[in-house]
Each structure stands twice: as structure tokens, then as C-alpha cells.
Write a protein that holds these residues in place. Structure first.
Motif, PDB file in Angstrom:
ATOM      1  N   PRO A  86       0.763  -1.135  -0.180  1.00  0.00           N
ATOM      2  CA  PRO A  86      -0.051  -0.108  -0.021  1.00  0.00           C
ATOM      3  C   PRO A  86       0.763   1.387  -0.027  1.00  0.00           C
ATOM      4  CG  PRO A  86      -0.834  -1.540   1.790  1.00  0.00           C
ATOM      5  CD  PRO A  86       0.502  -2.088   1.378  1.00  0.00           C
ATOM      6  N   LEU A 103      -3.817   6.337  -4.624  1.00  0.00           N
ATOM      7  CA  LEU A 103      -3.547   4.935  -5.113  1.00  0.00           C
ATOM      8  C   LEU A 103      -3.416   4.778  -6.472  1.00  0.00           C
ATOM      9  CD1 LEU A 103      -4.096   2.038  -4.370  1.00  0.00           C
ATOM     10  CD2 LEU A 103      -6.561   2.459  -4.550  1.00  0.00           C
ATOM     11  N   ILE A 159      -7.448  -1.455  -0.977  1.00  0.00           N
ATOM     12  CA  ILE A 159      -6.604  -1.831  -2.305  1.00  0.00           C
ATOM     13  C   ILE A 159      -7.054  -3.044  -2.612  1.00  0.00           C
ATOM     14  CG2 ILE A 159      -4.347  -2.150  -3.132  1.00  0.00           C
ATOM     15  CD1 ILE A 159      -3.315  -0.314  -0.838  1.00  0.00           C
TER      16      ILE A 159
END
Ligand code: FAD
Length: 319
Positions: free
Chosen positions: A23, A30, A81
Motif C-alpha cells: 500500500p 492509489l 486496495i
């Protein structure tokens, strides 16, 4: 969602390409991560692992001379995610689930969330010590070893939840992966004892093993041989990381407790810059992959650790 063991079975002996992602640091977008891995979708990974990063303990001096104690997570977002990977790429995510930082009740809540999201694969780990500490300490009512957490997941798969009298509740259906160390886990006194504890994780319900990275395939072959001798029959997925800077010659052995083969050391030491070292790392990894495929490794699992262009170059050569 398809279980990792079914992905392997469905591949009928053809090697599978897969990756692990980390992450982003809290506050980063992201998008960078997804943009980085998008080119790797050409190699059709059926699953992608997402690491979990536990809390860190920070002491910050304040202007008045006192110390502010902060508990923070620098890389949150594992479950988000996983969900993004499912929706954007249609690929099965494999969240890492840790003992560290969790009580067993918090673990159960986490697993329930994954189950409701339709995530059916988990990699179960003890986790690293919380920074800045050197030794692992479980939370009160948490677990000391991954095998205990494997048992909890296996119980949930049988409809057995914590503190519930009724033992016929709706079961989860997790395929459980665990970590294995071809060069021994650094805390284990010797290989034999490490094997016993690995076997314990399998006996308690783990379905497959993913190895720590290694640069000498012989370490993986010996490890698989010993597992088979010990009656461990589950798939053993080799974890691979192409070396990408000259500094990694020292950094990777220190962090991951592994040995660099002398030929790789010589080749990287002869490099004048990191670009050359990255190319040496790519070529070394291609050779590793070819040998592993020839030996029947079920999956080649790459640790991306940020930029993944080198992994795309490797995959292009071997898949
Ligand atoms: P365990 O299997 O619990 O073993 C830990 C140590 O305890 C070993 O030395 C073992 O021999 C010993 N041991 C096991 N059972 C017993 C017992 N009953 N009694 C006494 N000793 C015992 N870390 C993260 O924080 N986040 C991640 O996302 C992450 N992903 C990883 C992915 C992979 C593929 C690998 C290989 C590692 C990953 N790690 C991650 C690092 C991992 O958490 C550390 O290596 C950790 O120190 C050990 O985890 P484990 O699950 O192997 O522990």
C-alpha cells in the motif's frame, strides 16, 4: 472468487505469474500503485497479494519539552486496495492478515469484512515487530505465532466463531497461505525447528506456502525437497525479487536474512551505476525464472516494491 489452489490446479502445470504490492504511504494517491501494476496485467496474474502494515510507535518532542507519543499506521488501506484490484482488474486479491497489532476478536472482525467482500484468499502471517522495537510482542489476547491464526481461520471455515455457543454458523471459505523461509526464519535456532513450525501451520489448515525471496534457486529446491520429505504436500510458491540497485546487495540480506550468490555479487559490483545493476538484476531473475519453470514451480510470485518495469521485462521473457 477462485482459490489460489484452484488457480494452480486449473493451470494444468503451466506456470502462473503473480505479484505482491505494498500500500502507498498514507496521503499518497492509489493511482500511482494502480498505474504501476497496470502493464503487468498483460501477463494475466490470477491473483495479487496486498501486504499489511501494522501500527508504529513514534515519540515526537514538543516545543514545551514534553514528548508526544503517537501510534500511527504509515501504510493503511490493505482492504481498500484489495477491493480496488477486484473492481479495476477483475483479479483475485490476497490480503495479508497479521497476528501483530490484532486481538483475536479484531482478527475475526477483519476476516468477516473480507468474507462479506467476497475475498476468499488470505496470506496468514505473524507479522514483523512493531517499529521501533526489535522483538515481536502480541497484543493482549492476540497471537504469538501464525499457526494460531491459521487455526482461527480454519475454525471460521468450519462455522466456528469466537465466543459463540452455536457451532453451525455460516462458514467462511478462505484458502489459507502461509510464509516459508528457504534460508530459515531469522529467529529460528535451526532449519529443523523452523520446519516443524512450518509443518504445524500446514497441519492446522494452511493450503499453500509462499517463500521469502531468494537469489539462489538451490535454496528453493532444497527447501521444497525437505518439505516433501516432511510430508508437506501443498503447493510451494517461490517469491522473487529482481535486484534493482547496487545498495540492495547489502540491504536485502540485512532486512530479509538471505545470502547473495557470489556470482551475482561480482556482477553487481562491476556495475558503474544503478541502471547497469538493474539490468544485471533483470537478467539474473530471468535465469532464475527459467530454471524454476523447468523444475515445475507452480507460480512465479514477484515482490514489486514500487516500480515494476523490471518485472514486466522479466515476465515478457519467461511467460
Ligand atoms: P511464524 O510462522 O509465526 O514464525 C515466526 C517465528 O516463530 C519463526 O522463527 C518460527 O520458527 C517460530 N515459531 C513458529 N511457531 C512457533 C511455536 N509454536 N513456538 C515457538 N516458535 C515458533 N510482514 C508484515 O508485517 N506484513 C506483511 O504483509 C508481510 N508479508 C509477508 C509475505 C511473505 C511471503 C513473507 C515470507 C513474509 C511477510 N512478512 C510480512 C514478514 C513476516 O511477517 C515476518 O517474516 C515474521 O517475522 C514471521 O512471520 P511468519 O508468519 O513466518 O511467522
Amino acid at each position: 472468487m477462485t482459490k489460489i489452489t484452484d488457480h494452480i490446479r486449473n493451470a494444468n502445470g503451466k506456470p502462473i505469474f503473480s505479484i505482491e504490492v505494498i500500500p502507498p504511504v498514507k496521503g499518497d494517491t492509489l493511482k500511482n500503485l494502480l498505474d504501476n501494476i497496470e502493464p503487468l496485467m498483460a501477463f494475466k496474474p490470477p491473483f495479487i497479494d496486498v501486504t499489511y502494515h501494522r501500527e508504529e510507535y513514534i515519540e515526537r518532542p514538543l516545543p514545551d519539552g514534553t514528548i508526544q507519543k503517537i501510534v500511527t499506521r504509515k501504510r493503511p488501506g490493505t482492504v481498500g486496495i484489495c477491493s480496488a484490484i477486484m473492481h479495476k482488474f477483475g483479479v483475485d486479491p490476497v490480503p495479508h492478515v497479521l497476528c501483530g497489532g490484532f486481538t483475536r476478536e479484531e482478527t475475526e472482525d477483519f476476516l468477516v469484512d473480507l468474507h462479506y467482500l467476497g475475498i476468499d484468499n488470505v496470506l496468514v502471517l505473524r507479522g514483523d515487530p512493531a517499529k521501533p522495537f526489535n522483538t515481536f510482542k502480541p497484543k493482549d489476547n492476540g497471537y504469538s505465532y501464525a499457526s494460531e491464526l491459521v487455526e482461527q481461520v480454519a475454525n471460521m471455515n468450519n462455522g466456528v466463531y469466537l465466543h459463540e455457543e452455536d457451532t453451525a454458523l455460516s462458514p467462511s471459505d478462505f484458502c489459507i497461505g502461509v510464509a516459508g523461509y528457504p534460508e530459515k526464519h531469522f529467529e529460528a535456532v535451526d532449519h529443523e525447528i523452523d520446519f516443524q513450525y512450518l509443518k504445524q501451520k500446514i497441519d492446522k489448515g494452511a493450503d499453500y506456502i509462499v517463500t521469502q525471496m531468494f537469489f539462489d534457486n538451490q535454496k528453493y529446491f532444497d527447501f521444497v525437497g525437505k518439505c516433501r520429505q516432511a510430508g508437506i504436500t501443498v503447493p510451494i510458491i517461490p517469491g522473487l525479487k529482481p535486484l534493482s540497485t547496487r545498495k540492495q546487495l547489502q540491504v536485502l540480506p540485512r532486512i530479509f536474512h538471505l545470502q547473495m550468490p557470489p556470482d551475482l555479487v561480482t556482477a553487481v559490483e562491476a556495475c558503474e551505476n544503478d541502471q547497469q545493476a538493474r539490468q544485471v538484476g533483470i537478467e539474473w531473475c530471468i535465469q532464475q525464472c527459467r530454471e524454476l519453470i523447468a523444475a515445475g514451480a507452480p507460480v512465479l510470485h514477484f515482490y514489486t516494491m514500487g516500480k515494476a518495469d523490471n518485472i514486466a521485462k522479466i515476465a515478457k521473457e519467461v511467460f
